[in-house]
Design a protein around this motif. Structure first.
Motif, mmCIF file in Angstrom:
data_model
loop_
_atom_site.group_PDB
_atom_site.id
_atom_site.type_symbol
_atom_site.label_atom_id
_atom_site.label_comp_id
_atom_site.label_asym_id
_atom_site.label_seq_id
_atom_site.Cartn_x
_atom_site.Cartn_y
_atom_site.Cartn_z
ATOM 1 N N CYS A 1 -5.037 -5.244 6.659
ATOM 2 C CA CYS A 1 -4.378 -5.522 5.519
ATOM 3 C C CYS A 1 -4.119 -7.280 5.091
ATOM 4 C CB CYS A 1 -3.047 -4.792 5.455
ATOM 5 S SG CYS A 1 -1.892 -5.475 6.627
ATOM 6 N N ASP A 2 -3.782 -7.443 4.103
ATOM 7 C CA ASP A 2 -3.574 -9.042 3.984
ATOM 8 C C ASP A 2 -1.931 -8.892 3.809
ATOM 9 O OD1 ASP A 2 -3.032 -7.929 1.244
ATOM 10 O OD2 ASP A 2 -4.271 -9.123 0.480
ATOM 11 N N LEU A 3 -1.065 -7.903 3.681
ATOM 12 C CA LEU A 3 0.356 -8.249 3.592
ATOM 13 C C LEU A 3 0.968 -6.756 4.356
ATOM 14 C CD1 LEU A 3 2.905 -9.489 2.326
ATOM 15 C CD2 LEU A 3 2.417 -8.137 0.527
ATOM 16 N N ILE A 4 1.832 -7.145 5.310
ATOM 17 C CA ILE A 4 2.605 -6.118 5.771
ATOM 18 C C ILE A 4 4.005 -6.252 5.159
ATOM 19 C CG2 ILE A 4 3.914 -5.604 7.987
ATOM 20 C CD1 ILE A 4 1.253 -5.026 8.866
ATOM 21 N N ILE A 5 4.512 -5.183 4.665
ATOM 22 C CA ILE A 5 5.817 -5.006 4.136
ATOM 23 C C ILE A 5 6.783 -3.945 5.017
ATOM 24 C CG2 ILE A 5 7.226 -4.640 2.059
ATOM 25 C CD1 ILE A 5 4.243 -4.821 0.578
ATOM 26 N N ALA A 6 7.595 -4.516 5.859
ATOM 27 C CA ALA A 6 8.073 -3.972 6.805
ATOM 28 C C ALA A 6 9.614 -3.292 6.190
ATOM 29 C CB ALA A 6 8.348 -4.366 7.951
#
Lengths: 203, 565
Positions: B273-278
């Motif tokens: 992925c290019d963005l992790i949204i935790a």
């Protein structure tokens, strides 16, 4: 115990000695200023954060602050900035801790003090002693036939230099250095601001 | 209007003022004045007598996890208090709101090594959100209210009240207290509009976003807000173990469980992925594997209510520190609607690969002994995916989490951070009191069941309708699996001689059945669910089954083993 700085790192016992720079490569001496409510047991909670993260406390001072009911902790330790951030966040997480911040020596005014008990007969025999005491701007606060007491205020390096030189002469009976105390050089008082903000939020 | 009452009576009134209706506890010397007061309040404060104080703490956890309310446990001083320790530590690491009240010797005897005196405050301070010793009756109302406020607010956690005997018997002019403000404690930080904008911008720019859903979403009651958030930008999501029921299992964007024994697709895609949204998760090592290679290519947005979680394990590019029920909505407003079709479709091949290689053989075996996976899936289906699943720890837990399906929130009760064997049975009891209208299914192994098996007594006495599915493989299965994989198949003390569990159930008057044949499984599950009250279904399962896929400890998150050679 003695650590010759010119042979830094060669004694092979740097971690437990901790008295030369070699033992703290890549780390900075940070001073943490922590404010808490005056409840029992908070010091335990604060020191436990250091223990869990395997960071040694170099010095520690606790006293009442200028704000009634608020205690101030001045703690020094060697660590990376990342660790200093983590430690202060985890300390601030404790319910009764008001604020925790870390500083380098450039950000604060610092004072430490020491008392050195020396043997009076030995210092009378040694003309270097009074020269060293005067050179360091230390005071002799007690003299009796058995022992004398030297008092010195200042920065860690000056205090350690005085002790080292007297100790090299073999006249020292006891040595004690106080924990560091410090105030910030900042023009705003963060604790006051925080307390005002919280009071507004309460109302 | 002030009234003179004892500290113990003040405790009862304070508990009632907090809305407590169930307590789990065990009496003893130093807490006797409190139990004496409780006798007069037994109709409003429903006390469940457990069979061991550890059971009280875990039952309170189970109650809290399914109800969202504060669980309350009571124990006596010394050994009583010490027996709750595991539950307190477990609640701390899994953010469960708990108030544990224990007796203590009289204040005059503190520090004298008096009978049943233990320094409970020092022991519990590092494993609790707050620990306080009540030394005089005057402090009861304030301390209890403060305890409940701290336990349930912000990131929830356990609070310990160490109640000295003199404070229980001392007289006080009782006045109710209500603590909802502590100067030094800001439970819910509010992020600036700037931070919200930065987070939305990163998401709007992202081509390949991946949302990591943690228990924080459940704790913040933000399941709907989360759904709207991921649906608006069509972002695939993976759930942590404790976050499994925060997003319905059948949601089209739910790509499965993260971590060591999670699903292949979300783990592989973590490193693509290019963005992790935790959201409300803490990057535990069981989720991340090797941190040095974890999602290095991606930017990270971290939503959490606890500032000390930010940058603890994974550095965040944007930290949205606050209550996700509000912050998710604020960010969602600024999101552009997106499809990410190619990215979402990219999960499919990995899902299919896992389905073929691992899932189907685990849940639809055609021959051989019963498998844990198939039992879990059958129970899930028989309850229409709407039951509460409680697990113990080990293979029962991992198979449970992999194959049970969830349609409602607050439906998984498992010991995640602490990994406490023996948690399951008492936690399931607590869950039946926390959600009396729901079916509670417990998956437990033969090892973990025996750690707290005495709580069958509590089930018997209360008629607590726990559906116990005992996955019996005559092994400490998960340790055996690790011995097989990493210790040269040296089964050091993991085979276990088992007692006659049905015989034990008979002694406790709990209906039970044993099943070993696949053909009988569905009917046996039906019998278990149709029998009113508790039931123990013992399933004789394959002795040496392995939980797969697996990211070996310390390995990269996207390097999952699909089989064991």
């Amino acid at each position: 115990m003695d650590c010759d700085k010119s042979k830094a790192g060669q004694c092979g016992d740097c971690e437990s000695c901790g008295r030369c720079e070699k033992a703290h490569e890549g780390e900075t001496l940070y001073t943490m200023l922590i404010y808490s409510e005056n409840f029992a047991g908070i010091l335990n909670q604060i020191t436990a954060v250091f223990t869990r993260r395997q960071v040694n406390i170099e010095s520690l001072n606790v006293c009442a602050s200028s704000t009634p009911g608020v205690h101030k902790y001045t703690i020094t330790c060697y660590c990376t900035e990342e660790m200093a951030k983590m430690l202060t966040k985890q300390i601030e997480k404790k319910i009764d801790v008001l604020q925790a911040h870390y500083f380098t020596d450039a950000d604060i005014f610092i004072l430490e003090a020491c008392l050195i008990k020396v043997s009076t007969p030995l210092i009378l025999d040694n003309k270097d002693v009074s020269r060293i005491v005067r050179m360091h701007g230390a005071r002799i606060v007690e003299v009796n036939p058995t022992y004398s007491i030297i008092e010195k205020k200042g920065m860690t390096v000056d205090i350690l230099s005085l002790f080292q030189q007297l100790n090299d002469l073999g006249v020292v009976l006891q040595f004690v250095r106080s924990g560091r105390i410090a105030v910030t050089k900042s023009t705003t008082e963060r604790l006051d601001k925080y307390l005002e903000e919280r009071l507004r939020e309460k109302c | 209007m002030k009234e003179k009452i004892t500290g113990a009576e003040a405790l009862m009134r304070s508990l009632e003022a907090e809305g407590v209706d169930v307590l789990f506890g065990y009496p003893g010397g130093a807490i006797m004045p409190t139990y004496d007061a409780l006798y007069d309040h037994r109709t409003t404060l429903h006390h469940i007598l457990v069979r061991h104080e550890q059971g009280a703490a875990h039952a309170a956890q189970g109650y809290a996890r399914v109800s969202g309310r504060v669980g309350v446990a009571i124990a006596t001083s010394g050994p009583g208090a010490m027996n709750t320790i595991t539950g307190i530590a477990d609640a701390m690491i899994d953010s469960t709101p708990l108030v544990v009240i224990c007796g203590q010797v009289g204040a005059a005897m503190l520090g004298t090594d008096a009978f049943q005196e233990v320094d409970v405050i020092s022991v519990t301070q590092p494993i609790s959100k707050w620990a306080f010793q009540i030394r005089k009756a005057e402090d009861v109302a304030w301390a209890v209210s403060r305890a409940f406020y701290i336990a349930r607010s912000g990131r929830p956690g356990p609070v310990v009240l160490d109640f000295t005997k003199n404070a229980q018997t001392g007289m006080v002019d009782y006045e109710p207290a209500r603590v909802d403000y502590i100067r030094s404690y800001k439970p819910v930080p509010v992020p600036t509009d700037d931070v919200i904008r930065q987070a939305a911008e990163l998401i709007n720019q992202s081509q390949r976003p991946l949302v990591l859903v943690g228990q924080g979403v459940e704790l913040g009651n933000a399941r709907e807000e989360l759904c709207r958030f991921i649906e608006k930008a069509n972002m695939p999501a993976g759930c942590t173990m404790l976050g499994l029921s925060a997003l319905p299992s059948g949601h089209r964007l739910n790509m499965g469980m993260l971590g060591m024994h999670g699903n292949l697709a979300p783990n592989v895609m973590t490193n693509r992925c290019d963005l992790i949204i935790a959201v409300g998760m803490r990057f535990d090592d069981r989720v991340t594997g090797n941190l040095d290679t974890y999602a290095r290519q991606a930017k990270v947005i971290h939503f959490d209510i606890d500032p000390s979680e930010i940058n603890k394990n994974v550095r965040a590019d944007v930290a949205v520190v606050g209550d996700c029920k509000q912050t998710l909505v604020r960010v969602t407003e600024l999101l552009a609607e997106q499809k990410h079709t190619e990215w979402v479709d990219g999960f499919k091949p990995y899902r299919q690969e896992e389905e073929q290689k691992v899932i189907l053989p685990a849940i639809q075996p055609s021959e051989g002994p019963l498998l844990m996976g198939e039992i879990v899936r059958r129970v899930s289906e028989a309850t229409h995916d709407s039951a509460i699943m409680v697990t113990d720890v080990g293979q029962n837990q991992l198979f449970g989490c992999r194959y049970f399906r969830f349609s409602q929130g607050r439906s998984i009760v498992t010991s995640g951070g602490c990994g406490t064997m023996g948690f399951g049975l008492p936690a399931a009891i607590g869950a039946t009191f926390g959600a009396p209208e729901r079916t509670v299914c417990l998956f437990v192994g033969d090892g973990g069941l025996q750690m707290t098996i005495q709580e069958l007594g509590t089930i018997m006495e209360q008629g607590a309708p726990v559906k116990i599915i005992l996955l019996n493989n005559n092994f400490l299965g998960n340790v055996r699996q690790w011995q097989y994989m990493f210790f040269n198949k040296r089964y050091s003390f993991t085979p276990m001689l088992n007692p006659d569990y049905e015989g034990i159930c008979r002694s406790y008057g709990i209906p039970s059945r044993t099943v070993t044949e696949r053909a009988e499984l569905d009917e046996a599950i039906r019998q278990m669910l149709d029998t009113p009250g508790p039931f123990l279904l013992q399933c004789g399962v394959k002795e040496e089954d392995n939980v797969l896929p697996m990211t070996p400890p310390g390995a990269n998150v996207d390097e999952m083993l699909m089989e064991i050679k």
